[in-house]
Write a protein that holds these residues in place. Structure first.
Motif, PDB file in Angstrom:
ATOM      1  N   LYS A  89       2.908  58.008   3.141  1.00 11.86           N
ATOM      2  CA  LYS A  89       3.250  56.784   3.882  1.00 11.86           C
ATOM      3  C   LYS A  89       2.816  55.549   3.104  1.00 11.86           C
ATOM      4  O   LYS A  89       3.555  54.558   3.033  1.00 11.86           O
ATOM      5  N   GLU A  90       1.627  55.594   2.516  1.00 14.10           N
ATOM      6  CA  GLU A  90       1.143  54.468   1.720  1.00 14.10           C
ATOM      7  C   GLU A  90       2.044  54.224   0.516  1.00 14.10           C
ATOM      8  O   GLU A  90       2.364  53.075   0.183  1.00 14.10           O
ATOM      9  N   GLU A  91       2.485  55.306  -0.135  1.00 17.70           N
ATOM     10  CA  GLU A  91       3.366  55.171  -1.296  1.00 17.70           C
ATOM     11  C   GLU A  91       4.704  54.556  -0.888  1.00 17.70           C
ATOM     12  O   GLU A  91       5.221  53.667  -1.564  1.00 17.70           O
ATOM     13  N   TYR A  92       5.278  55.038   0.221  1.00 16.56           N
ATOM     14  CA  TYR A  92       6.559  54.507   0.679  1.00 16.56           C
ATOM     15  C   TYR A  92       6.425  53.049   1.113  1.00 16.56           C
ATOM     16  O   TYR A  92       7.318  52.243   0.869  1.00 16.56           O
ATOM     17  N   LEU A  93       5.313  52.708   1.723  1.00 13.76           N
ATOM     18  CA  LEU A  93       5.084  51.324   2.124  1.00 13.76           C
ATOM     19  C   LEU A  93       5.061  50.421   0.894  1.00 13.76           C
ATOM     20  O   LEU A  93       5.684  49.356   0.879  1.00 13.76           O
ATOM     21  N   ASP A  94       4.372  50.870  -0.145  1.00 14.02           N
ATOM     22  CA  ASP A  94       4.329  50.088  -1.386  1.00 14.02           C
ATOM     23  C   ASP A  94       5.730  49.919  -1.979  1.00 14.02           C
ATOM     24  O   ASP A  94       6.100  48.827  -2.424  1.00 14.02           O
ATOM     25  N   GLU A  95       6.510  51.010  -1.972  1.00 10.51           N
ATOM     26  CA  GLU A  95       7.874  50.934  -2.500  1.00 10.51           C
ATOM     27  C   GLU A  95       8.734  49.985  -1.678  1.00 10.51           C
ATOM     28  O   GLU A  95       9.494  49.177  -2.224  1.00 10.51           O
ATOM     29  N   LEU A  96       8.627  50.091  -0.356  1.00  6.08           N
ATOM     30  CA  LEU A  96       9.412  49.213   0.514  1.00  6.08           C
ATOM     31  C   LEU A  96       9.033  47.746   0.309  1.00  6.08           C
ATOM     32  O   LEU A  96       9.894  46.867   0.277  1.00  6.08           O
TER      33      LEU A  96
END
Length: 129
Positions: A89-96
């Motif tokens: 979730k943290e990785e996807y948040l950073d990507e978003l």
């Protein structure tokens, strides 16, 4: 260990190494208590400096994905599903956030971005809550 590095990437080599090892841990390719290659052997295999691999392992240590047994080496930590989901979730948040920043820099506003996001969700019929 199958790690592909790109000298053309803006991402530092140590981070590329850490990210790929992290992916192998999170997807189950590397399991609890699997031993990672020694710093020297991985550096030789990847044709990078020892300090580069050491920095990669330090990143993974800080993220609690691996642990060190003194002179024996580095091993994969036992990672539970909740931890994996939190990390992803943290990785996807950073990507978003990165995509949103790019969209804003390209002149889109929040409503435009929200419309794009909603369209993508609808097109792919994502119903998971």
């Amino acid at each position: 260990m199958n790690i592909k590095l790109s000298n053309m990437s803006s991402v530092p080599i140590y981070q590329q190494v850490a990210t790929q090892i992290k992916s192998n841990i999170l997807n189950g390719s590397l399991k609890n208590n699997d031993q990672l290659p020694s710093i020297r052997s991985l550096a030789k295999e990847l044709e990078v400096g020892i300090i580069t691999v050491k920095k990669s392992y330090e990143v993974l240590l800080q993220e609690d994905l691996i642990y060190s047994k003194g002179a024996v080496g580095y091993f994969v930590n036992d990672i539970d599903l909740a931890t994996v989901l939190m990390i992803k979730k943290e990785e996807y948040l950073d990507e978003l956030k990165s995509i949103i920043d790019k969209a804003i820099n390209d002149g889109l506003n929040k409503n435009d971005i929200r419309d794009i996001f909603n369209s993508a969700m609808e097109e792919n019929s994502y119903d998971k809550s």
